[in-house]
Design a protein around this motif. Sequence first.
Motif, mmCIF file in Angstrom:
data_model
loop_
_atom_site.group_PDB
_atom_site.id
_atom_site.type_symbol
_atom_site.label_atom_id
_atom_site.label_comp_id
_atom_site.label_asym_id
_atom_site.label_seq_id
_atom_site.Cartn_x
_atom_site.Cartn_y
_atom_site.Cartn_z
ATOM 1 N N VAL A 80 0.833 -1.202 0.000
ATOM 2 C CA VAL A 80 0.000 0.000 0.000
ATOM 3 C C VAL A 80 0.868 1.253 0.000
ATOM 4 N N GLY A 81 1.895 1.270 0.861
ATOM 5 C CA GLY A 81 2.748 2.448 0.962
ATOM 6 C C GLY A 81 3.433 2.790 -0.347
ATOM 7 N N TRP A 87 12.378 -5.613 -7.148
ATOM 8 C CA TRP A 87 12.150 -6.393 -8.366
ATOM 9 C C TRP A 87 10.677 -6.738 -8.518
ATOM 10 N N SER A 88 10.045 -7.134 -7.408
ATOM 11 C CA SER A 88 8.633 -7.487 -7.451
ATOM 12 C C SER A 88 7.774 -6.289 -7.845
ATOM 13 N N SER A 89 8.097 -5.118 -7.278
ATOM 14 C CA SER A 89 7.340 -3.916 -7.609
ATOM 15 C C SER A 89 7.525 -3.535 -9.077
ATOM 16 N N ALA A 90 8.767 -3.679 -9.573
ATOM 17 C CA ALA A 90 9.029 -3.356 -10.976
ATOM 18 C C ALA A 90 8.253 -4.286 -11.901
ATOM 19 N N GLN A 91 8.223 -5.576 -11.563
ATOM 20 C CA GLN A 91 7.472 -6.532 -12.364
ATOM 21 C C GLN A 91 5.985 -6.198 -12.358
ATOM 22 N N MET A 92 5.475 -5.853 -11.166
ATOM 23 C CA MET A 92 4.056 -5.527 -11.049
ATOM 24 C C MET A 92 3.732 -4.262 -11.830
ATOM 25 N N LYS A 93 4.615 -3.276 -11.773
ATOM 26 C CA LYS A 93 4.398 -2.026 -12.502
ATOM 27 C C LYS A 93 4.374 -2.269 -13.996
ATOM 28 N N SER A 138 -8.130 2.101 -8.232
ATOM 29 C CA SER A 138 -8.346 0.826 -8.921
ATOM 30 C C SER A 138 -7.028 0.098 -9.147
ATOM 31 N N ASP A 139 -5.974 0.844 -9.517
ATOM 32 C CA ASP A 139 -4.669 0.231 -9.725
ATOM 33 C C ASP A 139 -4.070 -0.238 -8.409
ATOM 34 N N LEU A 140 -4.293 0.526 -7.351
ATOM 35 C CA LEU A 140 -3.795 0.127 -6.033
ATOM 36 C C LEU A 140 -4.485 -1.146 -5.568
ATOM 37 N N ALA A 141 -5.789 -1.228 -5.788
ATOM 38 C CA ALA A 141 -6.527 -2.437 -5.414
ATOM 39 C C ALA A 141 -6.010 -3.654 -6.171
ATOM 40 N N GLU A 142 -5.707 -3.469 -7.448
ATOM 41 C CA GLU A 142 -5.162 -4.556 -8.262
ATOM 42 C C GLU A 142 -3.788 -4.978 -7.749
ATOM 43 N N ARG A 143 -2.965 -3.999 -7.382
ATOM 44 C CA ARG A 143 -1.644 -4.327 -6.868
ATOM 45 C C ARG A 143 -1.745 -5.088 -5.551
ATOM 46 N N ILE A 144 -2.650 -4.684 -4.686
ATOM 47 C CA ILE A 144 -2.842 -5.395 -3.418
ATOM 48 C C ILE A 144 -3.279 -6.828 -3.691
ATOM 49 N N ARG A 145 -4.199 -6.988 -4.615
ATOM 50 C CA ARG A 145 -4.729 -8.321 -4.914
ATOM 51 C C ARG A 145 -3.647 -9.260 -5.436
ATOM 52 N N VAL A 146 -2.765 -8.731 -6.288
ATOM 53 C CA VAL A 146 -1.766 -9.583 -6.934
ATOM 54 C C VAL A 146 -0.469 -9.641 -6.147
ATOM 55 N N GLN A 147 0.055 -8.492 -5.730
ATOM 56 C CA GLN A 147 1.393 -8.452 -5.144
ATOM 57 C C GLN A 147 1.417 -8.837 -3.672
ATOM 58 N N TYR A 148 0.368 -8.492 -2.932
ATOM 59 C CA TYR A 148 0.380 -8.753 -1.492
ATOM 60 C C TYR A 148 0.627 -10.228 -1.149
ATOM 61 N N PRO A 149 -0.139 -11.172 -1.718
ATOM 62 C CA PRO A 149 0.129 -12.573 -1.380
ATOM 63 C C PRO A 149 1.511 -13.044 -1.811
ATOM 64 N N GLU A 163 3.767 6.001 -5.333
ATOM 65 C CA GLU A 163 3.783 6.052 -6.798
ATOM 66 C C GLU A 163 2.607 6.842 -7.351
ATOM 67 N N GLY A 164 1.648 7.175 -6.489
ATOM 68 C CA GLY A 164 0.490 7.928 -6.943
ATOM 69 C C GLY A 164 -0.500 7.106 -7.728
ATOM 70 N N LEU A 165 -0.632 5.827 -7.397
ATOM 71 C CA LEU A 165 -1.559 4.959 -8.126
ATOM 72 C C LEU A 165 -3.002 5.363 -7.881
ATOM 73 N N ARG A 166 -3.827 5.165 -8.891
ATOM 74 C CA ARG A 166 -5.262 5.345 -8.725
ATOM 75 C C ARG A 166 -5.801 4.228 -7.833
#
Length: 214
Positions: A128-129, A193-199, A139-150, A134-137
């Motif tokens: 989340v931080g 690396w994980s954040s870059a891949q997700m981005k 909807s994009d933040l929700a998608e990142r939480i759904r995919v990257q968090y686990p 990064e200034g995500l919208r």
Amino acid sequence: MVAVKRIAALALFSGSVSATGNIIAQYIDSWSTAPRRAEDKFFVLFPGYEPAQTLRFFVYGVSFAPISFRWHAFLNSRFPLVASAKAAASKSATASAQPLSDKARAVLKRIAVDQTVFAPFASGAFVVGMGLLEGLRSSDLAERIRVQYPRVLMAGYLVWPAAQVINFSIVPLMYRVQFGSVVGLFWNTYLSWSSAQMKRDQQRKACASNAVCI
């Protein structure tokens, strides 16, 4: 005042480690993704390097270090690694082994609490931080939480329990954040690396949905 200065120093240290991990990740990523000339091999260290990304990791590391320190202080007070007075006073062989048994139990309790309570929180705070930085919208933040968090949480379970056995059983309280930050150098390299891949994944989806890619 001394405590404030110590926490401030820890925060700067942790921020520096986070930033360094990001630089390492960008360096590794650049050699596999960024175009370069043959003569650049020994002269361009970071093709496509993004200082803003490193700054975000530094800010996050500085911001989260005090929380980590307070958490370790709580664990230290809740599960102290000291032998009981009864065990210390006893001279028998059985009693002499008791302090080690008590310490082992305390360490296991710390790890169990740390990994069931703090690890999910820390993983979520990172995802989340960084998304907010990064200034995500939304909807994009929700998608990142759904995919990257686990992904981050599961990867953390492969790294931190073993590291925390050492951290809780050997390292003094005042150095635990530093030790965690050293381990975190490798961990932050993975996170970067994980954040870059997700981005990149999100950018590819945006390109596909808009039929435009810059």
